[in-house]
Write a protein that holds these residues in place. Structure first.
Motif: not given
Length: 346
Positions: A37-49, A52-54
């Motif tokens: 689970f590479p760091a950049a992909e983790r950041a992409a998931v975190a951006e979406r969360i 989503l929370a506004g």
């Protein structure tokens, strides 16, 4: 924030919390061993969360860390579901993550990441509301009612067969826990401190699959729930029971409602919570805490100065409000781990 800011002084009273939060963030977003689970992909998931929370600022932070990387659609779908409705988690969802290429280390890292960003969203919302409301807002009763709907009616547990209870429950993991005797030195170090300083159980052993963040997450949890002074321990337990009930987390609700009963010697407030949700508390201070906890749980972006003013009028001081925000934020983390990695059992 200026050096004279009252909020800065408040945060200084919980300086270790800020340090641990940053350390957990760094462990998840800049891991020494990212594995599958590479760091950049983790950041992409975190951006979406965060989006989503506004929280646009938090989303922009993670967008910068992602540097244009995308996340696997299965990971994004999982993160959205656990963020929006952790009660809808099922064991087969972990199978979908395995099919997407994650192993146990990666699944726990993703789970911790989702939980971390949900924690951050609520902490930032609480700090913003505190910063926006001057202490004088507590005077008078002219404040407009806060915007955003609050949950109404009887709460619904994830497991209707168990229901909300103060009985002692067990927790059944959906991932094989780390075998303690086979744990690496890094895993043993991360397990040296456990939530609430209880014996090492299946929950901690599942989280030990990803020891980098666990090393900081557990002291963060304990530092928030057991910090001296500030909001009374029983009121922290009650606020987290409110959140756990609203999220349907039968296990967390049982633990923290039971601790509230043990600390106060009475269970009327818990029985009302289980039966009616956040309405109907006969103590104005407890009712204000329940409403603020509910708003921060369900619609953190809607937490406003008026919520802070309501708490102040009920006699909750600003340092106590900060502790309330921290307690709700850390259980946005805890509930999501408990609900997405296992289930309560009798």
């Amino acid at each position: 924030m200026s050096d004279a800011s009252p909020l800065l002084a408040l945060r200084a009273r919980r300086a270790e919390i800020r340090t641990r939060t940053q350390a957990a963030h760094d462990a998840l977003l800049a891991p020494r061993r990212p594995g599958l689970f590479p760091a950049a992909e983790r950041a992409a998931v975190a951006e979406r969360i965060a989006a989503l929370a506004g929280n646009d600022a938090l989303a922009a932070h993670y967008r910068g860390l992602a540097a244009g990387a995308d996340a696997h659609p299965a990971l994004v779908t999982h993160a959205e579901r656990v963020t929006r409705s952790p009660r809808d988690s099922r064991p087969e969802h972990l199978g979908a993550l395995e099919a997407a290429g994650l192993d146990a280390h990666g699944i726990v890292a993703l789970s911790q990441l989702i939980a971390l960003v949900n924690f951050q969203v609520r902490l930032l919302a609480g700090l913003r509301a505190l910063a926006g409301g001057a202490a004088g807002d507590a005077a008078g009763d002219a404040a407009e009612p806060p915007s955003g709907p609050l949950p109404a009616g009887a709460p619904v547990p994830v497991d209707a067969d168990i229901g909300f209870t103060t009985d002692v429950l067990d927790w059944k993991p959906w991932l094989p826990p780390v075998v303690l005797e086979d744990a690496t030195e890094e895993q043993q170090l991360a397990l040296a401190v456990t939530p609430s300083n209880i014996a090492i159980g299946a929950y901690s052993l599942v989280l030990a699959h990803e020891p980098e963040s666990l090393l900081h997450r557990t002291p963060l949890f304990n530092g928030i729930m057991y910090a001296p002074r500030g909001l009374a321990r029983a009121e922290r337990e009650f606020a987290t029971a409110v959140e756990s009930v609203l999220n349907g987390c039968v296990y967390c609700a049982s633990v923290h409602a039971r601790r509230f009963v043990e600390l106060t010697g009475g269970r009327d407030a818990v029985d009302l919570l289980f039966a009616q949700g956040i309405s109907g508390q006969d103590d104005p201070r407890r009712q204000a805490i329940a409403q603020a906890a509910a708003r921060l749980t369900v619609t953190p972006a809607a937490l406003a100065e008026e919520d802070v003013a309501t708490l102040r009028r009920a006699g909750v001081e600003d340092g106590e409000i900060l502790d309330l925000v921290l307690a709700v934020a850390i259980f946005a983390w805890a509930n999501r781990l408990m609900l997405s990695l296992g289930e309560a059992v009798r």
